[in-house]
Design an enzyme around this catalytic site. Structure first.
Site, short mmCIF file in Angstrom:
data_model
loop_
_atom_site.label_atom_id
_atom_site.label_comp_id
_atom_site.label_asym_id
_atom_site.label_seq_id
_atom_site.Cartn_x
_atom_site.Cartn_y
_atom_site.Cartn_z
N ARG A 69 0.85 -1.21 0.00
CA ARG A 69 0.00 0.00 0.00
C ARG A 69 0.88 1.25 0.00
O ARG A 69 0.50 2.31 -0.46
CB ARG A 69 -0.99 0.00 1.17
N ASP A 205 -5.89 18.25 -16.13
CA ASP A 205 -6.19 16.89 -16.58
C ASP A 205 -5.72 16.80 -18.03
O ASP A 205 -6.31 17.39 -18.93
CB ASP A 205 -7.70 16.63 -16.46
C1 LIG Z 1 -11.66 8.74 -18.51
C2 LIG Z 1 -11.30 10.07 -17.99
C3 LIG Z 1 -11.19 10.31 -16.61
C4 LIG Z 1 -11.48 9.25 -15.58
O1 LIG Z 1 -10.57 8.23 -15.63
P1 LIG Z 1 -10.85 6.71 -15.13
O2 LIG Z 1 -9.58 6.02 -15.41
O3 LIG Z 1 -12.01 6.20 -15.94
O4 LIG Z 1 -11.20 6.79 -13.68
C5 LIG Z 1 -10.79 11.56 -16.22
N1 LIG Z 1 -10.54 12.56 -17.09
C6 LIG Z 1 -10.67 12.37 -18.43
C7 LIG Z 1 -10.39 13.50 -19.36
C8 LIG Z 1 -11.05 11.12 -18.92
O5 LIG Z 1 -11.19 10.95 -20.24
#
Ligand SMILES: *Cc1c(COP(=O)(O)O)cnc(C)c1O
Length: 418
Positions: A69, A205
């Site tokens: 972990r 992101d």
């Molecule tokens: C798919 C996605 C997420 C979430 O990711 P997971 O791996 O499905 O939890 C977050 N941000 C963007 C831009 C995504 O395309």
């Protein structure tokens, strides 16, 4: 030879792994183990002191292996390799993109704080902000691509919560329409509200573009977040996430990860290392294909509008052109387009695809198509859907590594059915 001068793609097969520690195996084994044996009690004591910050790590000393972990070789080597693409000091990997995003937000936001975020963001992120964080008493303000710095600052000031701004979270290009957000503009807003007592954290992101085609840390971001399920994993066979940034900020995130227990497992770590070896060839081929597909769609009589970064130089606004030039190394491989008509026409197209699969997710080797309005972005309020161009006629396409001529043939026959 100086490995530090080499490009990431040259190091994805070897960086951070010593075969001599694993019986000479050329590939890093899957360390499917929950715990690690200490040579001596004193060693265990020292590892724990370092892990809990009671003792400083010595120069060049690696944190001893304790318990999966906290740390595991498959995760640590993967994290070291991911750092190379974004030129980051440190990285933390997670069991999903959502766990990376939610852990970062929980670490840097407290009840009463304000979060500024770009709209649209990924549906899960939007839900987490507007439902879960709200329940914790964390306020949020959303802004759209194209809003000026002055407009955004005025809205923050009018909320009376400027002194509580703790985090700015953006997604660019925005899913599903490829709208662009200016990272440097957000870094200026961050600076405007940062004080000695209260730093503001800027997170990006980068799932849509990264880690190849956009490097947010270079433009003033503090954290880069990924759904590694998408391009990094790239084969539609694993769910994972990652967060990168400075040693100090990732140290905090790894601290919370230890207590939430949402690190990825060794098997996931191994799969992602395998995927990273082909990351560049996959993504470059996908981007080459996307240009061909976008050029085909652009000329098709049943297609009304195409949303693709590659079209910005010819048809974007001055602001879009400027951001595109500064922030992106490629137009990427995500295309959205409006078919002429509405849901009925879009569904006819989707239902008739043969090679391209009708599925959400993106960035994988196989091409995928979906209907954002009723699928990934169904949760977005109708008035925002209109402002964001998420209409019933919109189709989103993630271009894969197939031969582009075959992708286009499939699109052609499906469009013919409308
Ligand atoms: C798919 C996605 C997420 C979430 O990711 P997971 O791996 O499905 O939890 C977050 N941000 C963007 C831009 C995504 O395309």
């Amino acid at each position: 030879m100086d490995f530090k001068k080499m490009r990431p793609e040259s190091l994805m097969m070897s960086h951070g792994y010593k075969p001599s520690l694993s019986e000479g195996a050329i590939k890093c084994p899957i360390f499917q183990t929950s715990t690690f044996v200490f040579n001596k009690a004193e060693e265990g004591k020292h590892f724990f002191e370092v892990a809990y910050g009671l003792k400083e790590q010595e120069e060049g000393e690696e944190l001893g292996l304790i318990y999966s972990r906290l740390n595991n070789p498959d995760l640590e080597i993967l994290e070291n390799r991911l750092c190379l693409w974004d030129n980051a000091e440190d990285c933390a990997v997670f069991e999903s993109g959502m766990s990376a995003i939610s852990t970062a937000m929980l670490e840097f936001l407290a009840p009463g704080d304000l979060l500024l975020y770009s709209r649209p963001v990924y549906g899960g992120t939007d839900h987490f902000i507007n439902h879960f964080l709200k329940k914790l008493g964390i306020h949020s303000i959303g802004f759209l691509a194209g809003e000026s710095k002055e407009e955004i600052i005025r809205r923050i000031d009018e909320s009376g919560l400027g002194h509580r701004l703790a985090m700015i979270h953006i997604e660019t290009p925005a899913n599903p329409t490829n709208a662009l957000i200016d990272i440097e503009l957000c870094a200026e807003i961050k600076k405007h509200y940062t004080t000695d007592e209260k730093p503001v954290v800027l997170s990006v992101d980068n799932t849509y573009m990264g880690p190849l085609w956009q490097h947010p840390l270079k433009h003033g971001a503090d954290l880069v977040l990924y759904s590694a399920t998408k391009y990094i994993g790239g084969h539609s066979d694993v769910i994972a996430g990652a967060c990168l940034g400075s040693k100090a900020s990732i140290g905090r995130i790894k601290g919370l990860r230890t207590f939430l227990g949402n690190m990825c497992g060794p098997w996931t770590g191994w799969l992602l290392m395998r995927s990273l070896e082909t990351l560049k060839v996959r993504m470059e081929e996908q981007a080459r294909n996307a240009v061909e597909v976008a050029n085909y769609l652009k000329k098709h009589p049943k297609v009304e509008r195409v949303y693709f970064l590659g079209l910005i130089p010819e048809s974007g606004t001055a602001i879009e052109k400027e951001i595109y030039e500064r922030q992106y190394l490629s137009p990427g491989a995500m295309i959205s387009f409006d078919v002429k008509g509405g849901e009925k026409e879009a569904f006819t197209f989707l239902n008739n695809l043969k090679l391209i699969k009708l599925a959400v997710s993106l960035g994988s080797t196989e091409s995928l198509a979906e209907h954002p309005c009723t699928m990934t972005h169904v949760d977005i309020a109708p008035e925002f859907k209109a402002a964001l161009n998420i209409s019933e006629k919109l189709v989103r396409l993630s271009v894969g590594v197939e031969y582009y001529g075959d992708i286009i043939t499939d699109i052609e026959q499906a469009l013919d059915k409308i």
